[in-house]
Motif scaffolding. Structure first.
Motif, PDB file in Angstrom:
ATOM      1  N   ASP A  51       0.812  -1.221   0.000  1.00 50.24           N
ATOM      2  CA  ASP A  51       0.000   0.000   0.000  1.00 50.24           C
ATOM      3  C   ASP A  51       0.847   1.273   0.000  1.00 50.24           C
ATOM      4  OD1 ASP A  51      -2.532  -1.248   0.038  1.00 50.24           O
ATOM      5  OD2 ASP A  51      -2.378  -1.597   2.198  1.00 50.24           O
ATOM      6  N   GLY A  52       2.160   1.148   0.102  1.00 48.88           N
ATOM      7  CA  GLY A  52       3.032   2.313   0.310  1.00 48.88           C
ATOM      8  C   GLY A  52       2.849   3.419  -0.719  1.00 48.88           C
ATOM      9  N   ALA A  53       2.834   3.059  -1.991  1.00 50.07           N
ATOM     10  CA  ALA A  53       2.745   4.076  -3.047  1.00 50.07           C
ATOM     11  C   ALA A  53       1.407   4.808  -2.990  1.00 50.07           C
ATOM     12  CB  ALA A  53       2.954   3.432  -4.411  1.00 50.07           C
ATOM     13  N   MET A  54       0.340   4.050  -2.753  1.00 50.66           N
ATOM     14  CA  MET A  54      -0.999   4.651  -2.646  1.00 50.66           C
ATOM     15  C   MET A  54      -1.050   5.601  -1.445  1.00 50.66           C
ATOM     16  SD  MET A  54      -3.880   4.319  -0.551  1.00 50.66           S
ATOM     17  CE  MET A  54      -3.831   2.676   0.160  1.00 50.66           C
ATOM     18  N   ILE A  55      -0.455   5.189  -0.323  1.00 51.75           N
ATOM     19  CA  ILE A  55      -0.463   6.024   0.880  1.00 51.75           C
ATOM     20  C   ILE A  55       0.311   7.320   0.628  1.00 51.75           C
ATOM     21  CG2 ILE A  55       0.315   6.178   3.296  1.00 51.75           C
ATOM     22  CD1 ILE A  55      -0.189   3.103   3.478  1.00 51.75           C
ATOM     23  N   LEU A  56       1.455   7.220  -0.044  1.00 58.38           N
ATOM     24  CA  LEU A  56       2.247   8.420  -0.343  1.00 58.38           C
ATOM     25  C   LEU A  56       1.449   9.404  -1.190  1.00 58.38           C
ATOM     26  CD1 LEU A  56       4.865  10.087  -0.367  1.00 58.38           C
ATOM     27  CD2 LEU A  56       5.665   8.679  -2.277  1.00 58.38           C
ATOM     28  N   ASP A  57       0.792   8.904  -2.245  1.00 54.05           N
ATOM     29  CA  ASP A  57      -0.013   9.786  -3.096  1.00 54.05           C
ATOM     30  C   ASP A  57      -1.115  10.463  -2.290  1.00 54.05           C
ATOM     31  OD1 ASP A  57       1.449   9.147  -5.300  1.00 54.05           O
ATOM     32  OD2 ASP A  57       0.050   7.633  -6.071  1.00 54.05           O
ATOM     33  N   THR A  58      -1.744   9.708  -1.402  1.00 52.98           N
ATOM     34  CA  THR A  58      -2.859  10.235  -0.605  1.00 52.98           C
ATOM     35  C   THR A  58      -2.373  11.327   0.349  1.00 52.98           C
ATOM     36  OG1 THR A  58      -3.851   8.031  -0.724  1.00 52.98           O
ATOM     37  CG2 THR A  58      -4.782   9.557   0.885  1.00 52.98           C
ATOM     38  N   ILE A  59      -1.260  11.081   1.009  1.00 52.46           N
ATOM     39  CA  ILE A  59      -0.725  12.059   1.975  1.00 52.46           C
ATOM     40  C   ILE A  59      -0.264  13.326   1.265  1.00 52.46           C
ATOM     41  CG2 ILE A  59       1.233  12.481   3.551  1.00 52.46           C
ATOM     42  CD1 ILE A  59       0.774   9.727   4.734  1.00 52.46           C
ATOM     43  N   LYS A  60       0.362  13.179   0.092  1.00 54.75           N
ATOM     44  CA  LYS A  60       0.795  14.358  -0.680  1.00 54.75           C
ATOM     45  C   LYS A  60      -0.380  15.250  -1.037  1.00 54.75           C
ATOM     46  CE  LYS A  60       4.874  12.830  -3.308  1.00 54.75           C
ATOM     47  NZ  LYS A  60       5.179  12.148  -4.597  1.00 54.75           N
ATOM     48  N   GLU A  61      -1.551  14.641  -1.235  1.00 54.37           N
ATOM     49  CA  GLU A  61      -2.761  15.393  -1.584  1.00 54.37           C
ATOM     50  C   GLU A  61      -3.549  15.836  -0.354  1.00 54.37           C
ATOM     51  OE1 GLU A  61      -3.922  16.607  -4.508  1.00 54.37           O
ATOM     52  OE2 GLU A  61      -1.900  16.059  -5.139  1.00 54.37           O
ATOM     53  N   GLY A  62      -3.086  15.451   0.819  1.00 56.27           N
ATOM     54  CA  GLY A  62      -3.783  15.803   2.053  1.00 56.27           C
ATOM     55  C   GLY A  62      -5.111  15.089   2.225  1.00 56.27           C
ATOM     56  N   LYS A  63      -5.285  13.999   1.475  1.00 55.20           N
ATOM     57  CA  LYS A  63      -6.540  13.239   1.555  1.00 55.20           C
ATOM     58  C   LYS A  63      -6.439  12.126   2.597  1.00 55.20           C
ATOM     59  CE  LYS A  63      -7.974  14.233  -3.151  1.00 55.20           C
ATOM     60  NZ  LYS A  63      -7.887  13.763  -4.549  1.00 55.20           N
ATOM     61  N   ILE A  64      -7.535  11.397   2.781  1.00 53.56           N
ATOM     62  CA  ILE A  64      -7.586  10.374   3.822  1.00 53.56           C
ATOM     63  C   ILE A  64      -7.413   8.980   3.223  1.00 53.56           C
ATOM     64  CG2 ILE A  64      -9.021   9.387   5.647  1.00 53.56           C
ATOM     65  CD1 ILE A  64     -10.323  12.184   5.899  1.00 53.56           C
ATOM     66  N   VAL A  65      -6.482   8.248   3.771  1.00 59.37           N
ATOM     67  CA  VAL A  65      -6.206   6.872   3.337  1.00 59.37           C
ATOM     68  C   VAL A  65      -7.440   6.012   3.642  1.00 59.37           C
ATOM     69  CG1 VAL A  65      -4.728   4.874   3.864  1.00 59.37           C
ATOM     70  CG2 VAL A  65      -3.720   7.171   3.681  1.00 59.37           C
ATOM     71  N   PRO A  66      -7.767   5.037   2.769  1.00 56.44           N
ATOM     72  CA  PRO A  66      -8.941   4.187   3.019  1.00 56.44           C
ATOM     73  C   PRO A  66      -8.952   3.596   4.436  1.00 56.44           C
ATOM     74  CG  PRO A  66      -8.039   3.715   0.847  1.00 56.44           C
ATOM     75  CD  PRO A  66      -7.104   4.690   1.506  1.00 56.44           C
ATOM     76  N   SER A  67     -10.127   3.644   5.046  1.00 61.63           N
ATOM     77  CA  SER A  67     -10.262   3.272   6.456  1.00 61.63           C
ATOM     78  C   SER A  67      -9.689   1.901   6.779  1.00 61.63           C
ATOM     79  CB  SER A  67     -11.735   3.283   6.852  1.00 61.63           C
ATOM     80  OG  SER A  67     -12.272   4.570   6.732  1.00 61.63           O
ATOM     81  N   GLU A  68      -9.952   0.914   5.915  1.00 63.31           N
ATOM     82  CA  GLU A  68      -9.532  -0.447   6.277  1.00 63.31           C
ATOM     83  C   GLU A  68      -8.014  -0.550   6.392  1.00 63.31           C
ATOM     84  OE1 GLU A  68     -11.401   0.423   3.756  1.00 63.31           O
ATOM     85  OE2 GLU A  68     -10.545  -0.346   1.878  1.00 63.31           O
TER      86      GLU A  68
END
Ligand code: UP5
Ligand code: MG
Length: 190
Positions: A51-68
């Motif tokens: 999930d690392g790459a997805m998490i990085l993209d999400t944090i860069k955008e200030g969005k929330i990582v999927p709850s699960e």
């Protein structure tokens, strides 16, 4: 650890409101285990997990990582903790996060702390932090503030209605702020 019901504190507040700083003092004084949701997610990025790459993209955008994703990381830490007193820093960030936690962990927080801080103070603190976080730039900070208002304030209102919310004025020195936090935990020690 698993025999005892966890005593859970959620620590909420906008970006740079001082959650992590106050958690260190709560740990020192009241002996909690500190789980920063953001740190757990950044660890996934650093370890190059699936999930690392997805998490990085999400944090860069200030969005929330999927709850699960986030709840599973928190669950692992709670289950492996010898300490039943748990501080969860920076989570839940949305009603969806909150509901996923209740469903998967099967527990509700005992205490919810809210560090209430003016936006301009939060921006100033985050911009002067200088720890190389990918989200500590003015564009991402603006996005984090918008997401906080739109998605995290409803969670704060929810706990206020449930009588679990303790609002802390997050302006002042670290010690002045902690003097507001201390009585909250003292009132739960018997
Ligand atoms: N500082 C602290 N207290 C001060 C004081 N009283 N006076 C003056 N300065 C003070 O503090 C920030 C800075 O201010 C520091 O330099 C500190 O020394 C100084 P800190 O204690 O770090 O504040 P904190 O509230 O922890 O700020 P942080 O930036 O960590 O908050 P965020 O909520 O933005 O960050 P988090 O790591 O929780 O999340 C980052 C991202 O991860 C999110 O935007 C999101 O994309 C993602 N995320 C999820 O998707 N899901 C989650 O569940 C969690 C995170
Ligand atoms: Mg933090």
């Amino acid at each position: 650890s698993k025999e005892r019901t966890p005593f859970i504190t959620f620590v909420l507040g906008g970006p740079g409101s001082g959650k992590g700083t106050q958690c260190i003092k709560i740990v020192e004084t009241f002996g909690f285990k500190h789980l920063s949701a953001g740190d757990l997610l950044r660890r996934e990025i650093a370890c190059n997990t699936a999930d690392g790459a997805m998490i990085l993209d999400t944090i860069k955008e200030g969005k929330i990582v999927p709850s699960e994703v986030t709840v599973k990381l928190i669950q692992k830490e709670i289950e492996s903790s010898d300490n039943h007193k748990i501080l969860i820093d920076g989570f839940p960030r949305s009603e969806e996060n909150r509901i996923a936690f209740e469903k998967i962990i099967g527990a509700e927080p005992n205490i919810v702390l809210f560090f209430d801080c003016p936006e301009e103070e939060m921006v100033k603190r985050v911009l002067s932090r200088n720890q190389g976080r990918v989200d500590d730039n003015i564009d991402t900070i603006r996005k984090r503030l918008k997401v906080f208002e739109a998605l995290n304030l409803p969670v704060i209102n929810y706990y206020s209605q449930r009588g679990k919310l303790y609002t802390i004025n997050a302006v002042g020195t670290v010690d002045e702020i902690f003097e507001q936090v201390r009585p909250v935990f003292n009132s739960f020690e018997s």
